[in-house]
Structure formats: C-alpha cells, structure tokens
Design an enzyme around this catalytic site. Structure first.
Site, PDB file in Angstrom:
ATOM      1  N   GLY A   6      31.221  44.336  35.341  1.00 55.80           N
ATOM      2  CA  GLY A   6      31.927  42.896  35.661  1.00 55.80           C
ATOM      3  C   GLY A   6      30.943  42.037  36.156  1.00 55.80           C
ATOM      4  N   GLY A   7      29.647  42.307  36.314  1.00 54.85           N
ATOM      5  CA  GLY A   7      28.904  41.583  36.912  1.00 54.85           C
ATOM      6  C   GLY A   7      28.488  40.283  36.283  1.00 54.85           C
TER       7      GLY A   7
ATOM      8  N   GLY B  16      30.823  38.050  35.420  1.00 52.27           N
ATOM      9  CA  GLY B  16      32.079  37.356  35.649  1.00 52.27           C
ATOM     10  C   GLY B  16      31.743  36.529  36.946  1.00 52.27           C
TER      11      GLY B  16
ATOM     12  N   ILE C 118      33.127  36.594  40.407  1.00 47.14           N
ATOM     13  CA  ILE C 118      32.847  37.001  41.402  1.00 47.14           C
ATOM     14  C   ILE C 118      31.680  38.300  41.527  1.00 47.14           C
ATOM     15  CG2 ILE C 118      33.561  38.396  43.589  1.00 47.14           C
ATOM     16  CD1 ILE C 118      36.529  37.571  42.781  1.00 47.14           C
ATOM     17  N   GLY C 119      31.542  38.825  40.207  1.00 52.30           N
ATOM     18  CA  GLY C 119      30.835  39.897  39.971  1.00 52.30           C
ATOM     19  C   GLY C 119      29.196  39.263  40.067  1.00 52.30           C
TER      20      GLY C 119
ATOM     21  N   THR D 272      42.063  47.430  29.862  1.00 52.12           N
ATOM     22  CA  THR D 272      40.993  47.423  30.758  1.00 52.12           C
ATOM     23  C   THR D 272      41.304  47.775  32.509  1.00 52.12           C
ATOM     24  OG1 THR D 272      40.033  45.574  29.390  1.00 52.12           O
ATOM     25  CG2 THR D 272      39.416  45.646  31.487  1.00 52.12           C
TER      26      THR D 272
ATOM     27  N   THR E  17      43.157  43.080  44.412  1.00 53.79           N
ATOM     28  CA  THR E  17      43.738  41.742  44.770  1.00 53.79           C
ATOM     29  C   THR E  17      45.101  41.923  45.819  1.00 53.79           C
ATOM     30  OG1 THR E  17      44.998  39.887  44.012  1.00 53.79           O
ATOM     31  CG2 THR E  17      45.102  41.868  42.582  1.00 53.79           C
ATOM     32  N   ASP E  18      45.204  40.791  46.476  1.00 51.98           N
ATOM     33  CA  ASP E  18      46.542  40.807  47.174  1.00 51.98           C
ATOM     34  C   ASP E  18      47.891  40.525  46.690  1.00 51.98           C
ATOM     35  OD1 ASP E  18      46.272  38.216  46.380  1.00 51.98           O
ATOM     36  OD2 ASP E  18      46.353  37.330  48.408  1.00 51.98           O
ATOM     37  N   GLU E  19      47.548  40.353  45.040  1.00 51.47           N
ATOM     38  CA  GLU E  19      48.862  40.172  44.283  1.00 51.47           C
ATOM     39  C   GLU E  19      49.491  41.537  44.103  1.00 51.47           C
ATOM     40  OE1 GLU E  19      48.479  37.557  41.150  1.00 51.47           O
ATOM     41  OE2 GLU E  19      46.867  36.360  42.011  1.00 51.47           O
TER      42      GLU E  19
ATOM     43  N   TYR F 146      49.512  40.978  35.333  1.00 51.13           N
ATOM     44  CA  TYR F 146      48.176  41.120  35.826  1.00 51.13           C
ATOM     45  C   TYR F 146      48.252  41.922  37.020  1.00 51.13           C
ATOM     46  CZ  TYR F 146      44.245  39.852  39.081  1.00 51.13           C
ATOM     47  OH  TYR F 146      43.321  40.052  39.812  1.00 51.13           O
TER      48      TYR F 146
ATOM     49  N   LYS G 129      46.561  45.837  38.188  1.00 56.98           N
ATOM     50  CA  LYS G 129      45.797  45.982  39.391  1.00 56.98           C
ATOM     51  C   LYS G 129      46.231  46.848  39.952  1.00 56.98           C
ATOM     52  CE  LYS G 129      42.375  44.322  40.023  1.00 56.98           C
ATOM     53  NZ  LYS G 129      40.733  44.461  39.381  1.00 56.98           N
TER      54      LYS G 129
ATOM     55  N   ASN H 220      42.807  34.726  47.050  1.00 59.67           N
ATOM     56  CA  ASN H 220      42.312  34.141  45.810  1.00 59.67           C
ATOM     57  C   ASN H 220      40.811  33.544  46.393  1.00 59.67           C
ATOM     58  OD1 ASN H 220      44.810  34.211  44.854  1.00 59.67           O
ATOM     59  ND2 ASN H 220      44.887  32.038  44.160  1.00 59.67           N
TER      60      ASN H 220
ATOM     61  N   LYS I 275      41.302  28.865  35.804  1.00 58.54           N
ATOM     62  CA  LYS I 275      42.038  29.063  37.090  1.00 58.54           C
ATOM     63  C   LYS I 275      42.103  27.862  38.009  1.00 58.54           C
ATOM     64  CE  LYS I 275      41.274  33.950  37.034  1.00 58.54           C
ATOM     65  NZ  LYS I 275      40.025  34.686  37.014  1.00 58.54           N
TER      66      LYS I 275
HETATM   67  P1  NAD Z   1      36.378  37.100  35.663  1.00 56.83           P
HETATM   68  O1  NAD Z   1      37.365  36.880  34.585  1.00 56.83           O
HETATM   69  O2  NAD Z   1      35.623  35.830  36.204  1.00 56.83           O
HETATM   70  O3  NAD Z   1      35.377  38.196  35.359  1.00 56.83           O
HETATM   71  C1  NAD Z   1      35.622  39.436  34.666  1.00 56.83           C
HETATM   72  C2  NAD Z   1      34.436  40.203  34.308  1.00 56.83           C
HETATM   73  O4  NAD Z   1      34.752  41.406  33.462  1.00 56.83           O
HETATM   74  C3  NAD Z   1      33.883  39.269  32.886  1.00 56.83           C
HETATM   75  O5  NAD Z   1      32.438  39.116  33.238  1.00 56.83           O
HETATM   76  C4  NAD Z   1      34.394  40.106  31.888  1.00 56.83           C
HETATM   77  O6  NAD Z   1      33.587  39.799  30.752  1.00 56.83           O
HETATM   78  C5  NAD Z   1      34.243  41.525  32.312  1.00 56.83           C
HETATM   79  N1  NAD Z   1      35.197  42.435  31.604  1.00 56.83           N
HETATM   80  C6  NAD Z   1      36.314  42.158  31.178  1.00 56.83           C
HETATM   81  N2  NAD Z   1      36.685  43.205  30.500  1.00 56.83           N
HETATM   82  C7  NAD Z   1      35.681  44.188  30.538  1.00 56.83           C
HETATM   83  C8  NAD Z   1      35.517  45.555  29.952  1.00 56.83           C
HETATM   84  N3  NAD Z   1      36.800  45.860  29.156  1.00 56.83           N
HETATM   85  N4  NAD Z   1      34.442  46.182  30.098  1.00 56.83           N
HETATM   86  C9  NAD Z   1      33.612  45.562  30.630  1.00 56.83           C
HETATM   87  N5  NAD Z   1      33.401  44.262  31.232  1.00 56.83           N
HETATM   88  C10 NAD Z   1      34.692  43.626  31.061  1.00 56.83           C
HETATM   89  O7  NAD Z   1      37.050  37.741  37.182  1.00 56.83           O
HETATM   90  P2  NAD Z   1      36.679  37.417  38.760  1.00 56.83           P
HETATM   91  O8  NAD Z   1      37.460  36.558  38.982  1.00 56.83           O
HETATM   92  O9  NAD Z   1      35.440  37.462  38.931  1.00 56.83           O
HETATM   93  O10 NAD Z   1      37.366  39.043  39.322  1.00 56.83           O
HETATM   94  C11 NAD Z   1      36.683  40.002  39.580  1.00 56.83           C
HETATM   95  C12 NAD Z   1      37.338  41.229  40.117  1.00 56.83           C
HETATM   96  O11 NAD Z   1      38.003  40.705  41.295  1.00 56.83           O
HETATM   97  C13 NAD Z   1      38.743  41.629  39.168  1.00 56.83           C
HETATM   98  O12 NAD Z   1      39.006  42.863  39.350  1.00 56.83           O
HETATM   99  C14 NAD Z   1      39.873  40.716  39.810  1.00 56.83           C
HETATM  100  O13 NAD Z   1      41.047  41.306  39.498  1.00 56.83           O
HETATM  101  C15 NAD Z   1      39.347  40.631  41.455  1.00 56.83           C
HETATM  102  N6  NAD Z   1      39.916  39.628  41.949  1.00 56.83           N
HETATM  103  C16 NAD Z   1      39.882  38.495  41.777  1.00 56.83           C
HETATM  104  C17 NAD Z   1      40.188  37.442  42.522  1.00 56.83           C
HETATM  105  C18 NAD Z   1      39.920  35.817  42.158  1.00 56.83           C
HETATM  106  O14 NAD Z   1      40.532  35.097  43.083  1.00 56.83           O
HETATM  107  N7  NAD Z   1      39.172  35.535  41.076  1.00 56.83           N
HETATM  108  C19 NAD Z   1      40.902  37.778  43.752  1.00 56.83           C
HETATM  109  C20 NAD Z   1      40.969  39.031  44.148  1.00 56.83           C
HETATM  110  C21 NAD Z   1      40.784  39.953  43.191  1.00 56.83           C
END
Ligand code: NAD
Length: 344
Positions: free
Chosen positions: A8-9, A11, A13-14, A100, A125-127, A149, A153, A178, A188
């Site tokens: 997920g790099g 996305g 956070i990644g 996923t 996540t804290d959720e 969701y 998780k 968050n 979001k």
């Molecule tokens: P995001 O939706 O921005 O990114 C997710 C990434 O995962 C995307 O690049 C997507 O292409 C990739 N992806 C999705 N399905 C896939 C699959 N089957 N195979 C390979 N890649 C796949 O999410 P984010 O906000 O960057 O969140 C990243 C992680 O952090 C998630 O696990 C999320 O649950 C967790 N998280 C997010 C938050 C937040 O506030 N955004 C808070 C707590 C935890």
C-alpha cells in the site's frame, strides 16, 4: 533491516512512510507492493520512485504467487498498509473490505513465515476498539468494531497476531488515530472539505457535528510505525495517538478559516447508522517503551495541509468529480449534490 516490503505504499500513509524509510542508512532496498486502486497513486511517491533503493511492484496482496515471489527476494521486514480504508465505502460493501483487509493479511503473513521475515508490522486503526463514551482504550481493551471497515481491520489484526502465536512470526500491530496531511485522497473529511471549500462548494456535517476524532499528523504516525518496526516487541500491539481531539464541527471551523469560507457553506444532515461518537486511545505504551512522541501541532499541520491542496490542484481536481460520484452512489441516503464525510 536491509530490504523492507511496504504494501500500500502508493496510498496516503504508505507513501509518506516510503519517503521516510528510504532515508534510513540501514535500509538498502524498499519494495513497494500496491494494486493502485482508486486510492493508490504512484505520483504520491514523487521522486522516491527514482531512488535506486525503490522498486515498485504493481500487484495485489491477495495474489499468493506475487507475494511469495517478492518475499523470496530477500525481504527482511514487512510494513503492511494496503487496505480498503474508507468507512463510507464499506457500508453495504463489506465483502471487498474483508477480502483485502483480512485475506490479504493472511496471504502476507503466510508468505512472511515461509520466507523467515524478521519483522512484520501490521498497520491498523483505533476504530477497532469501537466508540467510547468516556475514558481511553489501551491495547488491552476489547475489540468492539461497529462499521464494516473497522470489523475488517479488527479481523486483520487477529489474523496477524494469530500468526505470531501459531507460527512464531514476529508480528507487531499499530493502531493509530485519524491521520491528516498532504497526499490524502479527497474523500476523507479534511481533504474533502478543503478541496470543496477552495472551489467555493458547500460541505455537510452529520447531525450537530458532534462526532469526536483524534487528529494525528501523518508524519507522526510514520515515525511511530518506524519505531515499532525497529524496536516493537513481537506479539505486541502499540496505540499511536497523541494528536488533537476535535469534534467534526470544531474541525470544520479550522478548515473554513484556512480556506477563507464562512459557516453558510455548511449544511447539517441527519446522522448515519453507527456513526461512532468518539474514539480515544491511550498511547503511553508507545511513548514509554519506544520513545514515540508526536511533534506536529494541529494548527501548523492543518495550515500546511490546506496549503498543499491549494498549491496542487492538478493532484486532486481530476479525482474529485469522478471518484466522489462513486462514494455518492454507494451512500444513496445523501442529498445530492453534497458529499457527506465521516470522521475517517
Ligand atoms: P489509502 O486508501 O490512502 O491507501 C491504501 C493503499 O492500499 C492504496 O495505495 C491502494 O492502492 C492499496 N491497496 C488497496 N487494496 C490493495 C490490495 N488488495 N493489494 C495491494 N494494494 C492495495 O489508505 P491510508 O489512509 O494510507 O491507510 C493506510 C493504512 O493505515 C490502512 O491499513 C488503514 O486501515 C490504516 N489507517 C489509516 C488511518 C487514516 O486516518 N487514514 C488511520 C488509522 C489506520
């Protein structure tokens, strides 16, 4: 920790994490595995893609052959971000989230075990703790997720921790509040509101805008995740909080101010089922064991984030119309043409 696999790099956070970890001297190589769903954009990686250290693999975490081949290529550590991440989309569409977020995690931990990976950080996540009326949830708190969701998780967390108990895989789980910051997909609440308000469009709040979230700058979360990757004890969960608690109405006040808009841009709409009133985590374990301490102030972080969206309309303007139509059609209780965000 010579070769790190980041799922997920591409996305939100990644991509911040990849840009951070490639700067570490003891990391020689970073492989990024991402399916490039609607939320994944290789542009999020910026010049990191040009680094000799980085290899991008377009693939799905559920594809056992792809994952196995990657792990066989000398991966020492895995940081697993890939997920379906948007609460709104999970209503009535839990299957894709479970697939996923649960089965994808299973494929990864199985392959990591087969290839003797030294550390596996599962990003959660804290959720998963569900809503709290008072107090804070420590890592020992029961998992009481409400929305699909969060259910997916929580199940992913159990799969990852189960691999530690049954296979001895050195798994750590992070549960953050968050995140906000540049490069977040504009569905979001923060990027959605900013990109609408900058275009002079209205935004909507559920009920009285009373839902409280803890807002953590993405760079602080990434620092915490790196600390867990390096020093987290296998089998342990680490809450990463310490941002600022705000109701969605309070948050909206900040965003209106930063975007030069007024309260008449805000409409109130009926609340949705299971719109959790408040999350709150106790993050003293990460602070005391790993030295985790968030550095970013909310005021500066929101200003920086708003400025990024203001300066980069080419990055989000093409996304907003088409992609948000999908959100709207999956949340058909909403009055068109307004999008309705949730806290996360
Ligand atoms: P995001 O939706 O921005 O990114 C997710 C990434 O995962 C995307 O690049 C997507 O292409 C990739 N992806 C999705 N399905 C896939 C699959 N089957 N195979 C390979 N890649 C796949 O999410 P984010 O906000 O960057 O969140 C990243 C992680 O952090 C998630 O696990 C999320 O649950 C967790 N998280 C997010 C938050 C937040 O506030 N955004 C808070 C707590 C935890």
């Amino acid at each position: 920790m010579r070769h790190v696999l980041v799922t997920g790099g591409a996305g939100f956070i990644g991509s911040h994490f990849v840009k951070r970890i490639i700067q570490a001297e003891d990391v020689a190589r970073v492989s990024v595995l991402d399916a490039l769903t609607y939320a994944g954009h290789i542009e999020n990686l910026g010049t990191a893609c040009l680094s000799d250290k980085v290899r991008f693999v377009h693939g799905d975490v559920r594809d056992a052959a792809v994952v196995d081949a990657l792990m066989a290529d000398g991966i020492n550590a895995v940081v697993h971000f890939a997920a379906e991440s948007h609460v709104d989309r999970s209503y009535g569409a839990a299957g894709g989230f479970l697939s996923t977020n649960v089965l994808g995690t299973q494929v990864l931990v199985d392959a990591a075990h087969r290839h003797g990976v030294g550390k596996f950080v599962h990003v959660s996540t804290d959720e998963v703790y569900g809503p709290l009326t008072q107090g804070t949830a420590s890592e020992e708190a029961a998992l009481r997720p409400t929305v699909p969701y969060a259910v997916s998780k929580a199940a992913g967390d159990l799969v990852a921790l189960g691999a530690h108990r049954t296979l001895g895989l050195p798994v750590c789980v992070t549960r953050s509040s968050n995140n906000y910051g540049p490069y977040q997909y504009p569905e979001k609440i923060i990027p959605l509101f900013v990109t609408r308000l900058l275009r002079g469009l209205p935004v909507t709040l559920h009920d009285r805008g009373q839902h409280v979230r803890n807002w953590l700058h993405v760079a602080d979360n990434c620092a915490g995740i790196e600390a867990v990757l390096r020093d987290g004890r296998p089998g342990e969960v680490y809450n990463l909080g310490g941002g600022t608690d705000l109701s969605s109405k309070e948050l909206t006040g900040y965003l209106l101010n930063l975007c030069g808009a007024a309260w008449d841009a805000v409409a109130y709409i009926p609340d949705r089922p299971a719109n959790d009133l408040r999350y709150s985590i106790d993050w003293t374990k990460a602070r005391d064991q790993l030295g985790y301490r968030p550095q970013h102030s909310l005021v500066d972080g929101l200003a920086e984030t708003t400025e990024w969206y203001r300066r980069n309309p080419d990055r989000w303007a093409p996304l907003t119309t088409a992609a948000l139509c999908t959100v709207l059609s999956s949340t058909c209780r909403l009055p068109a043409p307004l999008e309705t965000p949730r806290g996360h």
